[in-house]
Design an enzyme around this catalytic site. Structure first.
Site, PDB file in Angstrom:
ATOM      1  N   SER A 131       0.832  -1.215   0.000  1.00 58.16           N
ATOM      2  CA  SER A 131       0.000   0.000   0.000  1.00 58.16           C
ATOM      3  C   SER A 131       0.860   1.256   0.000  1.00 58.16           C
ATOM      4  CB  SER A 131      -0.850  -0.051   1.270  1.00 58.16           C
ATOM      5  OG  SER A 131      -1.337   1.214   1.591  1.00 58.16           O
ATOM      6  N   TYR A 155      -2.162  -0.384  10.298  1.00 54.33           N
ATOM      7  CA  TYR A 155      -2.377  -1.000   8.976  1.00 54.33           C
ATOM      8  C   TYR A 155      -1.149  -0.791   8.096  1.00 54.33           C
ATOM      9  CZ  TYR A 155      -3.927  -1.267   4.105  1.00 54.33           C
ATOM     10  OH  TYR A 155      -4.016  -1.551   2.760  1.00 54.33           O
TER      11      TYR A 155
HETATM   12  P1  NAD Z   1     -11.052  -6.149   0.912  1.00 59.11           P
HETATM   13  O1  NAD Z   1     -11.274  -6.047   2.382  1.00 59.11           O
HETATM   14  O2  NAD Z   1     -12.208  -5.914   0.009  1.00 59.11           O
HETATM   15  O3  NAD Z   1     -10.412  -7.550   0.561  1.00 59.11           O
HETATM   16  C1  NAD Z   1      -9.559  -8.263   1.430  1.00 59.11           C
HETATM   17  C2  NAD Z   1     -10.095  -9.668   1.580  1.00 59.11           C
HETATM   18  O4  NAD Z   1      -9.209 -10.411   2.409  1.00 59.11           O
HETATM   19  C3  NAD Z   1     -11.468  -9.725   2.245  1.00 59.11           C
HETATM   20  O5  NAD Z   1     -12.399 -10.389   1.424  1.00 59.11           O
HETATM   21  C4  NAD Z   1     -11.224 -10.478   3.547  1.00 59.11           C
HETATM   22  O6  NAD Z   1     -12.335 -11.290   3.905  1.00 59.11           O
HETATM   23  C5  NAD Z   1      -9.980 -11.278   3.234  1.00 59.11           C
HETATM   24  N1  NAD Z   1      -9.161 -11.630   4.402  1.00 59.11           N
HETATM   25  C6  NAD Z   1      -8.723 -10.802   5.377  1.00 59.11           C
HETATM   26  N2  NAD Z   1      -7.989 -11.484   6.275  1.00 59.11           N
HETATM   27  C7  NAD Z   1      -7.957 -12.783   5.855  1.00 59.11           C
HETATM   28  C8  NAD Z   1      -7.380 -13.968   6.375  1.00 59.11           C
HETATM   29  N3  NAD Z   1      -6.685 -13.971   7.522  1.00 59.11           N
HETATM   30  N4  NAD Z   1      -7.548 -15.116   5.706  1.00 59.11           N
HETATM   31  C9  NAD Z   1      -8.270 -15.144   4.550  1.00 59.11           C
HETATM   32  N5  NAD Z   1      -8.856 -14.045   4.007  1.00 59.11           N
HETATM   33  C10 NAD Z   1      -8.709 -12.882   4.657  1.00 59.11           C
HETATM   34  O7  NAD Z   1      -9.875  -5.124   0.556  1.00 59.11           O
HETATM   35  P2  NAD Z   1      -9.361  -4.600  -0.858  1.00 59.11           P
HETATM   36  O8  NAD Z   1      -9.614  -3.151  -0.900  1.00 59.11           O
HETATM   37  O9  NAD Z   1      -9.833  -5.478  -1.951  1.00 59.11           O
HETATM   38  O10 NAD Z   1      -7.790  -4.794  -0.665  1.00 59.11           O
HETATM   39  C11 NAD Z   1      -7.077  -5.920  -1.187  1.00 59.11           C
HETATM   40  C12 NAD Z   1      -5.609  -5.779  -0.843  1.00 59.11           C
HETATM   41  O11 NAD Z   1      -5.094  -4.577  -1.410  1.00 59.11           O
HETATM   42  C13 NAD Z   1      -5.328  -5.703   0.663  1.00 59.11           C
HETATM   43  O12 NAD Z   1      -4.149  -6.423   0.916  1.00 59.11           O
HETATM   44  C14 NAD Z   1      -5.115  -4.214   0.902  1.00 59.11           C
HETATM   45  O13 NAD Z   1      -4.269  -3.997   2.006  1.00 59.11           O
HETATM   46  C15 NAD Z   1      -4.464  -3.796  -0.400  1.00 59.11           C
HETATM   47  N6  NAD Z   1      -4.667  -2.371  -0.708  1.00 59.11           N
HETATM   48  C16 NAD Z   1      -5.912  -1.911  -1.038  1.00 59.11           C
HETATM   49  C17 NAD Z   1      -6.083  -0.563  -1.346  1.00 59.11           C
HETATM   50  C18 NAD Z   1      -7.425   0.001  -1.740  1.00 59.11           C
HETATM   51  O14 NAD Z   1      -7.483   1.214  -2.025  1.00 59.11           O
HETATM   52  N7  NAD Z   1      -8.500  -0.774  -1.791  1.00 59.11           N
HETATM   53  C19 NAD Z   1      -4.975   0.310  -1.296  1.00 59.11           C
HETATM   54  C20 NAD Z   1      -3.734  -0.200  -0.933  1.00 59.11           C
HETATM   55  C21 NAD Z   1      -3.584  -1.541  -0.666  1.00 59.11           C
END
Ligand code: NAD
Length: 324
Positions: A131, A155
């Protein structure tokens, strides 16, 4: 383009993971999702069901419900996987401030478990979702990958730890891993705790929008299909191994400008109030993507106006079906 491979997506039921899943199965990849379907926000099961409904009969996929912090779950995963996209995490800067221990354990332990699994099974490629929050408040912009890392939330620290482990597993054990720093991702099926999804819902419901701080903070909003392109490029390029890349749009706008655009799209009058700046929120996110341009051939295609319109087209239908 990744075709006819066996792929594991962790967090595949989430926002970005579900888009990656949709893309990969359409290209004929045998795609496995592992997700604990946590209750941070609702609708993940329905989301995945809808994608599966659109698949042809020959599509190969499987969905494993399980928690990556539990080592026993790894017995259920096939060992002959070509690429792992590790997206599972407890997202949300603000949530992490109130649940620091849970977020720390979840994000770090699941990441180490994935790298261990990949190492033991000689997986050919691992892509880790990091991120832009790892940088904290910028000393200069646009932020290149070498910019100092000063995370200001649990985070962000957990995401940076995942990168440190990636570096360790690459340098010490030759694990072929790439880290990608995403910048504020938005689009259809966006996370309900994030500004664009939240604001469209409030505008549609004729409710007031609360903006944290003075709204002058800059955000490098990046449309989800551009992030999916970056993930796939990182998954296929050998040159990406052992590297970290920014994946952003490199064209940030102020939150105030964003809100103006959103009201214009919906066709309603502005109804906004300003509230106290939230802890953990950085003032500017602004990516320098030259490294990703050069090595991954990553060039984001969707500018904010087009991306907002596409997001609204989805959200208007979702709203009518599920909210009203
Ligand atoms: P999201 O919450 O929609 O998706 C994350 C998924 O991971 C969820 O469905 C959750 O149920 C699952 N999860 C969490 N812990 C888990 C575990 N221990 N075992 C199995 N599944 C688990 O989030 P997102 O926005 O789709 O983000 C996806 C990735 O991208 C994450 O790693 C997040 O840190 C990273 N990210 C997202 C953004 C953004 O703007 N959305 C920005 C930077 C980084």
């Amino acid at each position: 383009m990744i075709k006819n491979k066996k792929i594991l997506i962790t967090g595949g039921a989430g926002f970005i993971g579900s888009h990656l899943f949709e893309n990969l199965i359409q290209e004929g990849n045998n795609t496995i999702i592992i997700d604990n379907f946590n209750d941070y926000y609702p609708g993940k099961e329905e989301q995945i069901e809808e994608i599966i409904k659109k698949c042809s009969k020959s599509t190969e996929y499987s969905i494993i419900k399980g928690d990556l912090t539990q080592e026993s779950i790894f017995n259920k995963i096939d060992r002959d996987i070509d690429i792992i996209f590790h997206l599972a995490a407890q997202a949300g800067v603000r949530y992490s401030i109130e649940h620091a221990s849970e977020v720390t354990k979840n994000n770090i332990v699941s990441t180490v478990n994935i790298y261990e699994f990949a190492l033991k099974n000689e997986i050919k490629k691992v892509v880790y979702a990091s991120s832009s929050s790892v940088y904290g408040n910028p000393i200069y912009t646009p932020l290149d990958e070498e910019h100092p890392k000063n995370p200001i939330s649990p985070y962000a620290v957990s995401k940076l730890c995942g990168e440190f482990y990636a570096d360790l597993y690459f340098k010490e054990y030759n694990l072929p891993v790439t880290s990608l720093r995403f910048y504020t991702v938005y689009g259809p099926r966006g996370r309900p705790d994030m500004a664009i999804r939240k604001f469209f819902e409030l505008i549609l419901g004729d409710k007031e929008i609360s903006i944290y701080g003075d709204g002058e903070q800059l955000r490098d909003f990046t449309y989800v299909s551009d992030i999916i392109d970056g993930l796939i490029l990182a998954g296929e390029k050998k040159e990406a191994i052992g590297q970290v890349f920014n994946l952003g749009c490199s064209n940030p706008i102020k939150v105030n400008e964003l809100v103006e655009k959103m009201y214009k799209i919906v066709g309603k009058n502005k109804n906004v109030r300003y509230i106290e700046k939230q802890k953990g929120d950085v003032d500017i996110t602004y990516s320098n993507t030259k490294k990703a341009n050069k090595i991954l051939n990553y060039y984001p295609k969707i500018e904010i106006d087009e991306g907002l319109q596409k997001t609204f087209n989805w959200q208007r239908i979702y709203y009518k079906k599920n909210i009203v």
